[in-house]
Design a protein around this motif. Structure first.
Motif, PDB file in Angstrom:
ATOM      1  N   PHE A 199       0.812  -1.300  -0.045  1.00 41.13           N
ATOM      2  CA  PHE A 199      -0.059  -0.015   0.114  1.00 41.13           C
ATOM      3  C   PHE A 199       0.707   1.308  -0.034  1.00 41.13           C
ATOM      4  CE2 PHE A 199      -3.151  -2.756   2.427  1.00 41.13           C
ATOM      5  CZ  PHE A 199      -3.781  -3.306   1.145  1.00 41.13           C
ATOM      6  N   LEU A 200       1.911   1.515   0.881  1.00 47.88           N
ATOM      7  CA  LEU A 200       2.905   2.277   0.752  1.00 47.88           C
ATOM      8  C   LEU A 200       3.498   2.737  -0.698  1.00 47.88           C
ATOM      9  CD1 LEU A 200       4.201   4.482   2.701  1.00 47.88           C
ATOM     10  CD2 LEU A 200       6.167   2.825   2.853  1.00 47.88           C
ATOM     11  N   CYS A 201       3.831   1.534  -1.253  1.00 42.10           N
ATOM     12  CA  CYS A 201       4.613   1.890  -2.515  1.00 42.10           C
ATOM     13  C   CYS A 201       3.475   2.359  -3.692  1.00 42.10           C
ATOM     14  CB  CYS A 201       5.107   0.584  -3.021  1.00 42.10           C
ATOM     15  SG  CYS A 201       6.695   0.193  -1.912  1.00 42.10           S
ATOM     16  N   ALA A 202       2.404   1.976  -3.387  1.00 44.43           N
ATOM     17  CA  ALA A 202       1.292   2.226  -4.515  1.00 44.43           C
ATOM     18  C   ALA A 202       0.545   3.358  -3.926  1.00 44.43           C
ATOM     19  CB  ALA A 202       0.149   1.126  -4.664  1.00 44.43           C
ATOM     20  N   HIS A 203       0.992   4.296  -3.066  1.00 46.41           N
ATOM     21  CA  HIS A 203       0.417   5.170  -2.283  1.00 46.41           C
ATOM     22  C   HIS A 203      -0.013   6.235  -3.494  1.00 46.41           C
ATOM     23  CE1 HIS A 203      -0.376   8.891   0.173  1.00 46.41           C
ATOM     24  NE2 HIS A 203      -0.625   8.120   1.183  1.00 46.41           N
ATOM     25  N   PRO A 204      -1.458   7.094  -3.408  1.00 45.27           N
ATOM     26  CA  PRO A 204      -1.898   7.906  -4.276  1.00 45.27           C
ATOM     27  C   PRO A 204      -1.214   8.976  -4.506  1.00 45.27           C
ATOM     28  CG  PRO A 204      -3.537   7.076  -2.643  1.00 45.27           C
ATOM     29  CD  PRO A 204      -2.344   6.455  -2.301  1.00 45.27           C
ATOM     30  N   SER A 205      -0.114   9.458  -3.751  1.00 46.96           N
ATOM     31  CA  SER A 205       0.648  10.610  -3.871  1.00 46.96           C
ATOM     32  C   SER A 205       1.631  10.458  -4.750  1.00 46.96           C
ATOM     33  CB  SER A 205       1.304  11.141  -2.476  1.00 46.96           C
ATOM     34  OG  SER A 205       2.094  10.163  -2.079  1.00 46.96           O
ATOM     35  N   THR A 250       3.113   9.110  -8.843  1.00 48.36           N
ATOM     36  CA  THR A 250       2.813   8.926 -10.180  1.00 48.36           C
ATOM     37  C   THR A 250       2.782   7.457 -10.262  1.00 48.36           C
ATOM     38  OG1 THR A 250       4.967   9.095 -10.981  1.00 48.36           O
ATOM     39  CG2 THR A 250       4.097  11.133 -10.918  1.00 48.36           C
ATOM     40  N   PRO A 251       2.064   7.091 -11.225  1.00 48.71           N
ATOM     41  CA  PRO A 251       2.240   5.610 -11.823  1.00 48.71           C
ATOM     42  C   PRO A 251       3.643   5.053 -11.998  1.00 48.71           C
ATOM     43  CG  PRO A 251       0.207   6.779 -12.964  1.00 48.71           C
ATOM     44  CD  PRO A 251       1.063   7.791 -12.063  1.00 48.71           C
ATOM     45  N   SER A 252       4.296   5.941 -12.520  1.00 54.40           N
ATOM     46  CA  SER A 252       5.935   5.290 -12.975  1.00 54.40           C
ATOM     47  C   SER A 252       6.492   5.282 -11.901  1.00 54.40           C
ATOM     48  CB  SER A 252       6.272   6.266 -13.994  1.00 54.40           C
ATOM     49  OG  SER A 252       6.719   7.443 -13.266  1.00 54.40           O
ATOM     50  N   SER A 253       6.230   6.203 -10.830  1.00 52.70           N
ATOM     51  CA  SER A 253       7.057   6.210  -9.606  1.00 52.70           C
ATOM     52  C   SER A 253       6.673   5.111  -8.534  1.00 52.70           C
ATOM     53  CB  SER A 253       7.092   7.535  -8.955  1.00 52.70           C
ATOM     54  OG  SER A 253       7.706   8.668  -9.630  1.00 52.70           O
ATOM     55  N   ALA A 254       5.436   4.844  -8.743  1.00 52.51           N
ATOM     56  CA  ALA A 254       4.805   3.597  -7.763  1.00 52.51           C
ATOM     57  C   ALA A 254       5.235   2.204  -8.390  1.00 52.51           C
ATOM     58  CB  ALA A 254       3.276   3.588  -7.827  1.00 52.51           C
ATOM     59  N   VAL A 255       5.496   2.151  -9.635  1.00 55.40           N
ATOM     60  CA  VAL A 255       6.201   1.058 -10.347  1.00 55.40           C
ATOM     61  C   VAL A 255       7.439   0.881  -9.977  1.00 55.40           C
ATOM     62  CG1 VAL A 255       6.563  -0.331 -12.496  1.00 55.40           C
ATOM     63  CG2 VAL A 255       4.304   0.815 -12.255  1.00 55.40           C
ATOM     64  N   ALA A 256       8.241   1.736 -10.135  1.00 54.33           N
ATOM     65  CA  ALA A 256       9.537   1.758  -9.694  1.00 54.33           C
ATOM     66  C   ALA A 256       9.788   1.544  -8.204  1.00 54.33           C
ATOM     67  CB  ALA A 256      10.262   3.032 -10.169  1.00 54.33           C
ATOM     68  N   LEU A 257       9.040   2.144  -7.369  1.00 57.53           N
ATOM     69  CA  LEU A 257       9.243   1.746  -6.042  1.00 57.53           C
ATOM     70  C   LEU A 257       8.711   0.406  -5.523  1.00 57.53           C
ATOM     71  CD1 LEU A 257      10.285   3.230  -3.423  1.00 57.53           C
ATOM     72  CD2 LEU A 257       7.884   3.901  -2.959  1.00 57.53           C
ATOM     73  N   THR A 258       7.688  -0.080  -6.178  1.00 54.40           N
ATOM     74  CA  THR A 258       7.250  -1.429  -5.888  1.00 54.40           C
ATOM     75  C   THR A 258       8.503  -2.277  -6.392  1.00 54.40           C
ATOM     76  OG1 THR A 258       5.088  -0.807  -6.226  1.00 54.40           O
ATOM     77  CG2 THR A 258       5.316  -3.117  -6.421  1.00 54.40           C
ATOM     78  N   LEU A 259       8.861  -2.111  -7.313  1.00 56.50           N
ATOM     79  CA  LEU A 259       9.864  -3.254  -7.788  1.00 56.50           C
ATOM     80  C   LEU A 259      11.024  -3.111  -7.103  1.00 56.50           C
ATOM     81  CD1 LEU A 259       9.839  -2.509 -11.883  1.00 56.50           C
ATOM     82  CD2 LEU A 259       8.817  -4.791 -10.534  1.00 56.50           C
ATOM     83  N   ARG A 260      11.456  -2.019  -6.514  1.00 55.69           N
ATOM     84  CA  ARG A 260      12.688  -1.692  -5.565  1.00 55.69           C
ATOM     85  C   ARG A 260      12.366  -2.300  -4.158  1.00 55.69           C
ATOM     86  NH1 ARG A 260      17.925  -1.543  -4.622  1.00 55.69           N
ATOM     87  NH2 ARG A 260      18.630   0.257  -3.363  1.00 55.69           N
ATOM     88  N   ALA A 261      11.230  -1.909  -3.529  1.00 58.10           N
ATOM     89  CA  ALA A 261      10.982  -2.389  -2.041  1.00 58.10           C
ATOM     90  C   ALA A 261      10.306  -3.679  -1.787  1.00 58.10           C
ATOM     91  CB  ALA A 261      10.283  -1.248  -1.552  1.00 58.10           C
ATOM     92  N   VAL A 262       9.264  -4.021  -2.767  1.00 61.50           N
ATOM     93  CA  VAL A 262       8.542  -5.393  -2.597  1.00 61.50           C
ATOM     94  C   VAL A 262       9.199  -6.222  -3.393  1.00 61.50           C
ATOM     95  CG1 VAL A 262       6.448  -6.135  -3.111  1.00 61.50           C
ATOM     96  CG2 VAL A 262       6.493  -3.698  -2.423  1.00 61.50           C
ATOM     97  N   GLY A 263       9.602  -5.841  -4.734  1.00 60.98           N
ATOM     98  CA  GLY A 263      10.254  -6.993  -5.658  1.00 60.98           C
ATOM     99  C   GLY A 263      12.004  -7.134  -5.277  1.00 60.98           C
ATOM    100  N   GLY A 264      12.430  -6.326  -4.713  1.00 62.14           N
ATOM    101  CA  GLY A 264      13.868  -6.471  -4.479  1.00 62.14           C
ATOM    102  C   GLY A 264      15.029  -6.420  -5.443  1.00 62.14           C
ATOM    103  N   LEU A 265      14.545  -5.724  -6.567  1.00 59.51           N
ATOM    104  CA  LEU A 265      15.332  -5.614  -7.839  1.00 59.51           C
ATOM    105  C   LEU A 265      15.933  -4.363  -7.443  1.00 59.51           C
ATOM    106  CD1 LEU A 265      12.984  -5.836 -10.757  1.00 59.51           C
ATOM    107  CD2 LEU A 265      14.134  -7.766  -9.427  1.00 59.51           C
ATOM    108  N   THR A 266      17.511  -4.414  -7.996  1.00 59.77           N
ATOM    109  CA  THR A 266      18.320  -3.299  -8.199  1.00 59.77           C
ATOM    110  C   THR A 266      18.025  -2.157  -8.792  1.00 59.77           C
ATOM    111  OG1 THR A 266      19.886  -4.064  -9.721  1.00 59.77           O
ATOM    112  CG2 THR A 266      20.221  -5.122  -7.544  1.00 59.77           C
ATOM    113  N   THR A 267      18.501  -1.155  -8.754  1.00 59.85           N
ATOM    114  CA  THR A 267      18.254  -0.040  -9.433  1.00 59.85           C
ATOM    115  C   THR A 267      18.723  -0.164 -11.018  1.00 59.85           C
ATOM    116  OG1 THR A 267      18.494   1.543  -7.410  1.00 59.85           O
ATOM    117  CG2 THR A 267      18.700   2.498  -9.749  1.00 59.85           C
ATOM    118  N   ARG A 268      19.842  -0.911 -11.160  1.00 56.29           N
ATOM    119  CA  ARG A 268      20.320  -1.103 -12.385  1.00 56.29           C
ATOM    120  C   ARG A 268      19.127  -1.948 -13.079  1.00 56.29           C
ATOM    121  NH1 ARG A 268      22.292  -5.248 -14.687  1.00 56.29           N
ATOM    122  NH2 ARG A 268      22.328  -6.476 -12.680  1.00 56.29           N
TER     123      ARG A 268
END
Length: 386
Positions: A99-105, A107-125
């Protein structure tokens, strides 16, 4: 422990730190340090409780960083004393992180990136490669997203629908770089489905999304020819479809529909299930497909759904009926011209269809789609000439 298994532990560990009072950015940094330590230490000395080990190490890293800052006293008032190691509750904390990573505040692109980083555990690269952007650009995007949610308190139930939209965006990105985002989206949606109780009002749509992903992904091996050309549904070798994924998707969908709380994703999955169940395009139950599109329109008006419904009507009631339904739609709608070409071809208007395919190819922005449309136009030009 392999990389995917290690990544699967990331959201639970990060969520525990956030729940204990760590701000998101600091917690994420601490978890990354713990993961690096795990890669170094575990091969020779694997822990009995990997998740508990990561929580303990990450929490210590966070406390060390906190104590070294000028605001030590203010921040230490908000954090607890280090708890005894232990697995701790996993489900609720992980859902909070979704829910935090998909917060309404965000943007969709930022929410996707943060979800992949924090929930998915992917590296920035890895995320940058998947989105075909420079790593520095993606790092800035993720940093901004972290700052945006740094002070967000999740003391109210999160919006499951927002999380599902983010995961569907991830799924539709496909595969670029060394991470298959479609596979990653399915993994994360499975994780979400395991964390949402079946009696939760949002569970049927979570299950609907998982079913939809599995049913679409099952057809992936047949969607591309050896030369990279796109293969339309009617021409796909259905023997290459993943029957196990189709069976699982249908089973999950049936369980969701049994809850009698129909949503858009369940209806989309029902259409995908009808296509997956048919031996061929002509043997598809097009009448049911039209009925499910009617359900989708009842749930949410969409020009794209109306376009797809028109094509389905062209199969169920004949191409002239499909063209009549298509005529009611805006001609500038994406894929409108391609749909008109397809229906005219089915009606036997080969010269008209060839011209429309060529026009659709000129409008197409996707190279694979453009190539497919050009080939269709050339094929029909040859038949019309003959």
């Amino acid at each position: 422990m392999d990389e995917v298994a290690l990544r699967s532990l990331t959201p639970g560990v990060l969520a525990v730190l956030v729940r204990r009072g760590a701000d998101f950015a600091a917690a994420e940094d601490a978890v990354q340090e713990a993961l690096l330590e795990a890669v170094r230490v575990w091969p020779d000395d694997p822990p009995r409780e990997p998740r508990a080990w990561l929580i303990t190490v990450a929490w210590r890293r966070f406390l060390d960083a906190t104590r070294s800052e000028a605001a030590r006293r203010r921040r230490e008032e908000a954090v607890e004393e280090e708890p005894a190691p232990g697995p701790g509750p996993a489900v609720d904390d992980t859902l909070r992180l979704y829910f935090l990573c998909a917060h309404p505040s965000l943007t969709p692109s930022s929410a996707v990136a943060l979800t992949l980083r924090a929930v998915g555990g992917l590296t920035t690269r890895q995320i940058a490669e998947a989105y075909l952007v420079p790593e520095a650009t993606m790092a800035q995007r993720i940093s901004r997203a972290k700052r945006t949610v740094a002070d967000v308190r999740l003391d109210q139930p999160g919006d499951v629908a927002t999380v599902l939209r983010v995961l569907y965006l991830v799924f539709n990105e496909g595969h670029s770089g060394d991470v298959d985002l479609a596979v990653e989206a399915i993994r994360l949606t499975r994780q979400l489905a395991a964390g949402v109780a079946p009696d939760h009002p949002g569970w049927p749509e979570v299950a609907g999304l998982l079913a939809l992903m599995l049913l679409h992904h099952a057809r992936r091996p047949a969607r591309t020819a050896p030369d990279g050309a796109r293969v339309p549904l009617a021409e796909q070798d259905r023997r290459r479809w993943d029957t196990a994924a189709i069976a699982e998707g249908v089973e999950i969908l049936q369980a969701a529909l049994a809850r009698d709380r129909l949503g858009e994703l369940q209806a989309q999955a029902a259409v995908a299930a009808l296509h997956a169940d048919a031996p061929s395009t002509e043997e598809t139950d097009w009448v049911q497909v039209v009925e499910w599109y009617d359900e989708l329109l009842r749930l949410a008006e969409s020009p794209v759904v109306r376009l797809n419904r028109a094509v389905a009507v062209g199969h169920a009631d004949g191409p002239r009926a499909g063209l009549a339904a298509l005529a009611a739609l805006d001609e500038t709608l994406p894929r409108h011209t391609a749909a008109a070409a397809y229906l005219h071809e089915r009606a036997g208007d080969l010269a008209i269809a060839a011209g429309l395919y060529a026009e659709a190819a000129r409008r197409a922005s996707d190279l694979a789609e453009r190539g497919h449309l050009v080939r269709q136009a050339a094929r029909l030009h040859g038949r019309a000439g003959a």
